[in-house]
Write a protein that holds these residues in place. Structure first.
Motif, PDB file in Angstrom:
ATOM      1  N   HIS A   1      40.915  37.629  29.068  1.00 18.02           N
ATOM      2  CA  HIS A   1      39.720  37.435  28.264  1.00 18.02           C
ATOM      3  C   HIS A   1      38.492  37.795  29.108  1.00 18.02           C
ATOM      4  CE1 HIS A   1      42.021  35.627  25.098  1.00 18.02           C
ATOM      5  NE2 HIS A   1      42.465  34.656  25.884  1.00 18.02           N
ATOM      6  N   GLY A   2      37.653  38.658  28.577  1.00 15.36           N
ATOM      7  CA  GLY A   2      36.415  39.018  29.263  1.00 15.36           C
ATOM      8  C   GLY A   2      36.584  39.976  30.417  1.00 15.36           C
ATOM      9  N   ALA A   3      37.718  40.717  30.478  1.00 18.88           N
ATOM     10  CA  ALA A   3      37.978  41.590  31.628  1.00 18.88           C
ATOM     11  C   ALA A   3      36.875  42.619  31.840  1.00 18.88           C
ATOM     12  CB  ALA A   3      39.325  42.293  31.453  1.00 18.88           C
ATOM     13  N   PHE A   4      36.410  43.248  30.758  1.00 18.52           N
ATOM     14  CA  PHE A   4      35.394  44.299  30.908  1.00 18.52           C
ATOM     15  C   PHE A   4      34.034  43.701  31.259  1.00 18.52           C
ATOM     16  CE2 PHE A   4      38.685  46.438  28.448  1.00 18.52           C
ATOM     17  CZ  PHE A   4      38.808  47.624  29.169  1.00 18.52           C
ATOM     18  N   LEU A   5      33.772  42.493  30.782  1.00 12.65           N
ATOM     19  CA  LEU A   5      32.544  41.798  31.199  1.00 12.65           C
ATOM     20  C   LEU A   5      32.597  41.481  32.696  1.00 12.65           C
ATOM     21  CD1 LEU A   5      31.733  39.196  28.381  1.00 12.65           C
ATOM     22  CD2 LEU A   5      30.338  41.136  29.097  1.00 12.65           C
ATOM     23  N   ILE A   6      33.773  41.071  33.160  1.00 10.03           N
ATOM     24  CA  ILE A   6      33.932  40.772  34.586  1.00 10.03           C
ATOM     25  C   ILE A   6      33.691  42.023  35.423  1.00 10.03           C
ATOM     26  CG2 ILE A   6      35.620  40.124  36.354  1.00 10.03           C
ATOM     27  CD1 ILE A   6      36.903  38.273  34.227  1.00 10.03           C
ATOM     28  N   LEU A   7      34.283  43.149  35.022  1.00 10.10           N
ATOM     29  CA  LEU A   7      34.101  44.401  35.766  1.00 10.10           C
ATOM     30  C   LEU A   7      32.632  44.824  35.760  1.00 10.10           C
ATOM     31  CD1 LEU A   7      37.233  46.489  34.721  1.00 10.10           C
ATOM     32  CD2 LEU A   7      36.789  45.407  36.934  1.00 10.10           C
ATOM     33  N   GLY A   8      31.966  44.655  34.621  1.00  5.81           N
ATOM     34  CA  GLY A   8      30.541  44.989  34.552  1.00  5.81           C
ATOM     35  C   GLY A   8      29.724  44.116  35.486  1.00  5.81           C
ATOM     36  N   PHE A   9      30.056  42.836  35.529  1.00  2.00           N
ATOM     37  CA  PHE A   9      29.361  41.911  36.425  1.00  2.00           C
ATOM     38  C   PHE A   9      29.575  42.298  37.891  1.00  2.00           C
ATOM     39  CE2 PHE A   9      29.957  38.036  39.049  1.00  2.00           C
ATOM     40  CZ  PHE A   9      28.617  37.694  39.181  1.00  2.00           C
ATOM     41  N   VAL A  10      30.830  42.572  38.251  1.00  2.07           N
ATOM     42  CA  VAL A  10      31.142  42.968  39.626  1.00  2.07           C
ATOM     43  C   VAL A  10      30.386  44.243  40.009  1.00  2.07           C
ATOM     44  CG1 VAL A  10      33.014  43.847  41.099  1.00  2.07           C
ATOM     45  CG2 VAL A  10      33.399  41.838  39.649  1.00  2.07           C
ATOM     46  N   LEU A  11      30.239  45.145  39.056  1.00  2.00           N
ATOM     47  CA  LEU A  11      29.570  46.427  39.312  1.00  2.00           C
ATOM     48  C   LEU A  11      28.093  46.262  39.613  1.00  2.00           C
ATOM     49  CD1 LEU A  11      30.157  49.554  39.205  1.00  2.00           C
ATOM     50  CD2 LEU A  11      29.336  49.464  36.855  1.00  2.00           C
ATOM     51  N   VAL A  12      27.410  45.358  38.898  1.00  2.00           N
ATOM     52  CA  VAL A  12      25.941  45.329  38.975  1.00  2.00           C
ATOM     53  C   VAL A  12      25.366  44.108  39.687  1.00  2.00           C
ATOM     54  CG1 VAL A  12      25.789  46.664  36.845  1.00  2.00           C
ATOM     55  CG2 VAL A  12      25.615  44.175  36.722  1.00  2.00           C
ATOM     56  N   TYR A  13      26.219  43.130  40.067  1.00  2.00           N
ATOM     57  CA  TYR A  13      25.705  41.858  40.582  1.00  2.00           C
ATOM     58  C   TYR A  13      24.786  42.045  41.786  1.00  2.00           C
ATOM     59  CZ  TYR A  13      25.814  37.090  42.544  1.00  2.00           C
ATOM     60  OH  TYR A  13      25.481  35.856  43.053  1.00  2.00           O
ATOM     61  N   LYS A  14      25.143  42.923  42.721  1.00  2.00           N
ATOM     62  CA  LYS A  14      24.376  43.059  43.958  1.00  2.00           C
ATOM     63  C   LYS A  14      23.574  44.361  44.028  1.00  2.00           C
ATOM     64  CE  LYS A  14      26.229  41.631  47.845  1.00  2.00           C
ATOM     65  NZ  LYS A  14      25.465  40.433  48.217  1.00  2.00           N
ATOM     66  N   VAL A  15      23.328  44.990  42.871  1.00  2.00           N
ATOM     67  CA  VAL A  15      22.603  46.273  42.883  1.00  2.00           C
ATOM     68  C   VAL A  15      21.181  46.103  43.407  1.00  2.00           C
ATOM     69  CG1 VAL A  15      21.582  48.062  41.402  1.00  2.00           C
ATOM     70  CG2 VAL A  15      23.975  47.411  41.117  1.00  2.00           C
ATOM     71  N   GLY A  16      20.472  45.089  42.936  1.00  2.00           N
ATOM     72  CA  GLY A  16      19.097  44.887  43.397  1.00  2.00           C
ATOM     73  C   GLY A  16      19.032  44.667  44.894  1.00  2.00           C
ATOM     74  N   ASP A  17      19.949  43.861  45.416  1.00  2.00           N
ATOM     75  CA  ASP A  17      20.010  43.601  46.850  1.00  2.00           C
ATOM     76  C   ASP A  17      20.314  44.881  47.623  1.00  2.00           C
ATOM     77  OD1 ASP A  17      19.983  41.535  48.955  1.00  2.00           O
ATOM     78  OD2 ASP A  17      22.085  42.036  49.210  1.00  2.00           O
TER      79      ASP A  17
END
Length: 464
Positions: free
Chosen positions: A260-276
């Motif tokens: 459940h939510g696999a693609f949301l998880i991948l999206g989160f992992v992809l962008v979580y530290k972009v600003g940093d």
């Protein structure tokens, strides 16, 4: 006293202080358990090859007169680390003759890859690069990068499988400490061995001696034992080629994407530290543009900042225990956003040394916490049935986000100016925070470290 020696003293001092705190404070006590110490040893062997390839190697090439355009190819040596999920399924499920039966799947692969890595690093040092004669050097550099990425696949999976939940975050933090120890060995250590200003042993012997940094992982692996690898198809007895390929390559991705939510998880992992990541990319150019002296930047970043990073990494584990995984991700993300506000103030203040120190210390402290929290989260997402493949997939996604999504940072800084650029990095962090809120709101993120999978017990038979 050299900067690198001071950094080493700081590093040792922080680790000693951490050990003393761990004897008194309950939240720090897991640092003294067996498995977190083992992951420290694994981290040393994991941390040395990339530094040897990128930082030390480029210094060496510059010393022997290789032009900067040729040296630039070293950037491409990071590619295996971003695509390692492509061969991680083989590391997960392909048994090695004799080694798997004698040592288990994880340790068998670890010893096999490390033997090849030792030879590769030794040959890289002996390849004697010169202008116009770079063929052998380039071959061994590429081989070392591939083997180093493969070693990371094994070590990450092994680390996840030997840690109990109560020590999981602490083991992740000690693994980061070990990784930075490996960085120091392969960076300042190798240069000191090779340089005429150090021991003067030359690059071939220096690289050969640095290759011995594989030994800590061997000691750790012998101490830890085979781990909890779910060895369902190591022998592949009675399976057709199609069934084996399905279990090895298809099922790890099927299991993860079936959550459940696999693609949301991948999206989160992809962008979580972009600003940093965008901020880190442009910090050096801004420091130069603001007119800081080189020694000011070195002392602020390599000394004050390094100490803050180590302390932040150590705080990450109790941070998770106090808050739970969801709140730890949320607060560490907000802290990393806040740290970029400090660089906005630095851009407005201009050439002010103590403002620079304050900004770098704040950023490194929050990044250290965030790194431990985020890596622990990725580790907890990996099913014990397919640990190597799934962690390689998740870490590759994270690396892609940090590398490629952050790549327009230079263009944005040029267009907006430094103050507005740092404001933009804060905005760039918002999508990750929104996805985190969505994951939490929908129940796809739990407070425990081990996140739910469709094969939590690791024993569900693969469907034919």
């Amino acid at each position: 006293m050299s900067i690198d020696l001071v950094r080493f003293i700081i590093f040792v001092g922080v680790l000693v202080a951490l050990a003393l705190v761990a004897t008194r404070v309950k939240a720090f006590k897991p640092y003294l358990r067996k498995n977190p110490i083992i992951t420290f040893l694994l981290g040393i062997s994991s941390g040395f090859p990339l530094t040897l390839l990128v930082a030390t190697m480029t210094f060496w090439l510059a010393k022997v007169g290789i032009d900067t355009a040729t040296i630039g190819f070293a950037v491409a040596l990071g590619t295996p680390y971003t695509i390692k999920f492509l061969w991680a399924p083989l590391v997960d499920k392909l048994p090695l003759p004799f080694l798997t039966k004698a040592f288990g799947q994880r340790r068998g692969w670890l010893f096999f890859v490390q033997a090849l890595l030792f030879v590769s690093v030794w040959q890289l040092g002996a390849s004697n690069p010169q202008p116009g004669h770079m063929g052998a050097f380039a071959f061994w550099a590429i081989a070392t990068a591939f083997l180093s990425a493969t070693q990371d696949i094994v070590i990450d999976a092994y680390r996840i499988e030997i840690l109990e939940e109560v020590e999981f975050a602490h083991g992740t933090a000690t693994n980061q400490f070990g990784y930075r120890t490996g960085n120091l060995i392969a960076g300042a250590g190798t240069v000191y061995l090779a340089s005429a200003e150090g021991l003067g042993l030359g690059w071939a012997i220096a690289y050969g001696l640095t290759a011995l940094a594989i030994i800590p992982a061997i000691i750790g692996a012998v101490w830890a034992g085979p781990g909890k690898f779910v060895d369902r198809y190591a022998e592949a007895a009675g399976m057709t080629a199609g069934q084996w390929l399905k279990e090895t390559i298809y099922n790890p991705f099927r299991e993860f994407l079936g959550r459940h939510g696999a693609f949301l998880i991948l999206g989160f992992v992809l962008v979580y530290k972009v600003g940093d990541a965008m901020g880190q990319t442009m910090l050096g150019p801004m420091i130069v543009d603001l007119g800081f002296a080189d020694l000011d930047y070195v002392s602020a970043n390599k000394l004050w900042g390094f100490a803050a990073l180590i302390v932040g990494s150590a705080l990450g584990a109790p941070f998770i225990l106090w808050l739970g995984m969801g709140r730890a991700l949320l607060i560490s993300g907000l802290l990393m956003m806040f740290s970029n506000v400090m660089f906005m103030l630095l851009a407005m203040t201009g050439n002010n040394y103590w403002m620079l120190v304050l900004a770098i210390v704040t950023e490194n402290m929050t990044s250290g916490i965030g790194l431990t929290v985020f890596t622990t989260y990725l580790s907890g997402l990996s099913s014990l049935a397919y640990t190597a493949t799934q962690f390689a997939l998740l870490s590759s996604f994270a690396a892609f986000g940090r590398t490629w999504l952050a790549s327009p940072a230079g263009v944005i800084a040029k267009e907006l100016g430094w103050t507005m650029f740092w404001g933009f990095t804060i905005i760039a962090a918002i999508p990750g925070m929104l996805l985190l809120w969505l994951l939490w709101n929908k129940g796809y993120l739990v407070q425990s470290i081990r996140q739910p999978s469709t094969e939590d017990d690791g024993h569900e038979e693969a469907k034919a």
